[in-house]
Design an enzyme around this catalytic site. Structure first.
Site, short mmCIF file in Angstrom:
data_model
loop_
_atom_site.label_atom_id
_atom_site.label_comp_id
_atom_site.label_asym_id
_atom_site.label_seq_id
_atom_site.Cartn_x
_atom_site.Cartn_y
_atom_site.Cartn_z
N HIS A 134 1.24 -5.56 1.92
CA HIS A 134 1.89 -4.57 2.79
C HIS A 134 2.57 -3.49 1.96
O HIS A 134 2.64 -2.33 2.38
CB HIS A 134 2.91 -5.25 3.71
CG HIS A 134 3.40 -4.35 4.81
ND1 HIS A 134 2.57 -3.83 5.78
CD2 HIS A 134 4.63 -3.85 5.07
CE1 HIS A 134 3.27 -3.07 6.61
NE2 HIS A 134 4.52 -3.05 6.20
N ALA B 293 -2.65 2.42 9.57
CA ALA B 293 -3.08 2.06 8.23
C ALA B 293 -4.19 1.03 8.36
O ALA B 293 -4.08 0.10 9.18
CB ALA B 293 -1.91 1.50 7.44
N HIS C 32 8.18 0.73 10.34
CA HIS C 32 8.16 1.11 11.76
C HIS C 32 9.62 1.22 12.22
O HIS C 32 10.31 0.22 12.39
CB HIS C 32 7.42 0.06 12.60
CG HIS C 32 5.95 0.01 12.34
ND1 HIS C 32 5.02 0.60 13.16
CD2 HIS C 32 5.24 -0.54 11.32
CE1 HIS C 32 3.81 0.39 12.68
NE2 HIS C 32 3.92 -0.30 11.56
N MET D 149 -4.74 -3.93 12.41
CA MET D 149 -4.08 -4.87 13.32
C MET D 149 -3.43 -4.17 14.51
O MET D 149 -2.46 -4.68 15.07
CB MET D 149 -3.03 -5.68 12.55
CG MET D 149 -3.56 -6.38 11.31
SD MET D 149 -2.21 -7.13 10.36
CE MET D 149 -3.09 -7.52 8.82
N SER D 150 -3.94 -3.01 14.90
CA SER D 150 -3.30 -2.26 15.98
C SER D 150 -4.31 -1.34 16.66
O SER D 150 -5.52 -1.54 16.56
CB SER D 150 -2.13 -1.43 15.42
OG SER D 150 -2.62 -0.40 14.58
N ASN E 139 -6.06 0.54 1.67
CA ASN E 139 -6.60 -0.38 0.67
C ASN E 139 -8.08 -0.58 0.94
O ASN E 139 -8.55 -0.35 2.06
CB ASN E 139 -5.87 -1.74 0.72
CG ASN E 139 -6.05 -2.45 2.05
OD1 ASN E 139 -5.44 -2.07 3.05
ND2 ASN E 139 -6.90 -3.46 2.06
N TYR F 251 1.04 -9.86 16.74
CA TYR F 251 1.38 -10.84 15.70
C TYR F 251 2.88 -10.99 15.51
O TYR F 251 3.33 -11.95 14.86
CB TYR F 251 0.69 -10.51 14.37
CG TYR F 251 1.13 -9.23 13.68
CD1 TYR F 251 2.38 -9.10 13.10
CD2 TYR F 251 0.25 -8.15 13.58
CE1 TYR F 251 2.76 -7.93 12.46
CE2 TYR F 251 0.62 -6.99 12.94
CZ TYR F 251 1.87 -6.89 12.38
OH TYR F 251 2.25 -5.72 11.73
N GLU F 252 3.67 -10.06 16.06
CA GLU F 252 5.11 -10.21 16.02
C GLU F 252 5.61 -11.26 17.01
O GLU F 252 6.81 -11.56 17.04
CB GLU F 252 5.79 -8.86 16.31
CG GLU F 252 5.51 -7.79 15.26
CD GLU F 252 6.10 -6.45 15.64
OE1 GLU F 252 7.32 -6.26 15.45
OE2 GLU F 252 5.35 -5.58 16.15
N SER G 289 1.88 2.44 10.08
CA SER G 289 2.68 1.99 8.93
C SER G 289 2.72 3.06 7.84
O SER G 289 1.68 3.55 7.40
CB SER G 289 2.09 0.70 8.35
OG SER G 289 2.18 -0.35 9.27
N HIS H 189 3.22 -5.09 17.83
CA HIS H 189 1.99 -5.83 17.54
C HIS H 189 2.08 -7.22 18.15
O HIS H 189 3.17 -7.82 18.20
CB HIS H 189 1.78 -5.99 16.02
CG HIS H 189 1.87 -4.73 15.24
ND1 HIS H 189 3.07 -4.15 14.89
CD2 HIS H 189 0.91 -3.93 14.70
CE1 HIS H 189 2.85 -3.04 14.19
NE2 HIS H 189 1.55 -2.88 14.07
#
Length: 309
Positions: free
Chosen positions: A284, A132, A79, A235-236, A259, A103-104, A45, A101
């Site tokens: 995000h 990220a 992306h 998350m990846s 973050n 989660y998509e 990201s 991902h």
């Protein structure tokens, strides 16, 4: 419950790779210097700017993942969802500008399908994966970098694993060891290039925890991950690392700490002067903004490493 159909997956991989190979062979007629890539770079990201480090005669084949048979489309802001082929610092590369991902809404096997297809080109030996991530290590600051040397695969431990189902014996073993997942020599090269380029950004080494998302971690979840030894969370990446190793590729993975995760417990309802709950809250937009801030150093660092491959 549906089961993974490996024969259908093999058929889809072959159809997708044949489509891509034909596009590349046709492009060779116009690009005299075109050779099939030896390095895959996956852009996280806000890090799509890595593509700017590819030579001016780079080309997108095709313009979008959606044009490739059986490919899913990346839906996350930041992306682009396309392949970019070309040379970086003298090395032939392909960039994935955008990943998939779970989660998509995609099956975990769908998220690693692009790696299986690219493996069929027969030329890729190394993958550089960027992401990220939220910093769990108290020493990390936003816009620092972390070279991943190990991971915790929480979804995988619970059964959401990219190698679940019948094994692709032609790729790798049924029981894949991951104690050597993150190539030591590539990690040494990354730190050496960081020093040679005199980049002033913090570069750490540590353990990445994979969480399926799409929610950012709660305070308690962040504390748990930290106590278990994770230095950053995202998350990846881990599914891609697993399949890359299953393909026999060398792996280098780099997290941009976009973050700092909130580890402190929430304010008590009994506290007369509580700290606002939104203090330190992740978003995000923050991920993308900090990606922009640090992207130039990441681009230079990746370019330097690729030049040695």
């Amino acid at each position: 419950m549906s089961t993974f159909d490996i024969e259908q997956e093999r058929k889809h991989i072959e159809e997708s790779s044949s489509f891509l190979r034909n596009l590349l062979n046709n492009a060779k007629k116009e690009h005299i210097d075109l050779v099939f890539p030896t390095v895959l770079i996956i852009c996280g990201s806000g890090l799509g700017g890595i593509a700017s480090r590819i030579s001016e005669d780079s080309y997108s084949i095709p313009q979008s993942y959606s044009e490739i048979p059986h490919f899913k489309v990346s839906t996350v802001p930041g992306h682009a969802g396309k392949f970019v082929f070309g040379k970086m610092n003298g090395t032939s590369v392909v960039l994935m500008e955008g990943r998939l991902h779970s989660y998509e809404g995609y099956a975990i096997q769908d998220t690693v399908f692009p790696l299986r297809v690219l493996h069929e080109l027969g030329s890729i030996k190394t993958v550089i994966i960027t992401n990220a991530a939220g910093g769990l290590n108290r020493k990390f600051q936003a816009c620092d970098l972390m070279c991943i040397n190990d991971h915790i695969n929480f979804p995988g431990l619970a059964g959401l694993h990219p190698l679940k189902g019948p094994n692709f014996d032609e790729y790798g073993p049924r029981f894949l060891p991951l104690s050597d997942a993150y190539d030591l020599e590539l990690r040494k090269l990354l730190f050496r290039k960081m020093k040679e380029l005199d980049l002033k950004r913090g570069l750490h080494e540590g353990t990445y925890a994979f969480a399926s998302g799409p929610t950012f971690e709660s305070r308690a979840e962040s504390r748990m991950l930290h106590l278990l030894g994770a230095d950053a969370v995202g998350m990846s990446t881990v599914p891609e690392v697993i399949v890359a190793r299953h393909c026999g590729w060398r792996v280098l993975a780099l997290s941009l700490i976009t973050n700092v995760s909130v580890l402190d417990p929430p304010a008590s309802a009994l506290d007369d002067n509580p700290i606002p709950l939104d203090q330190g809250m992740a978003s995000h937009s923050e991920v993308l903004e900090n990606g922009k801030i640090a992207s130039l150093d990441v681009e230079r660092l990746i370019e330097g490493v690729v030049g040695e491959l």
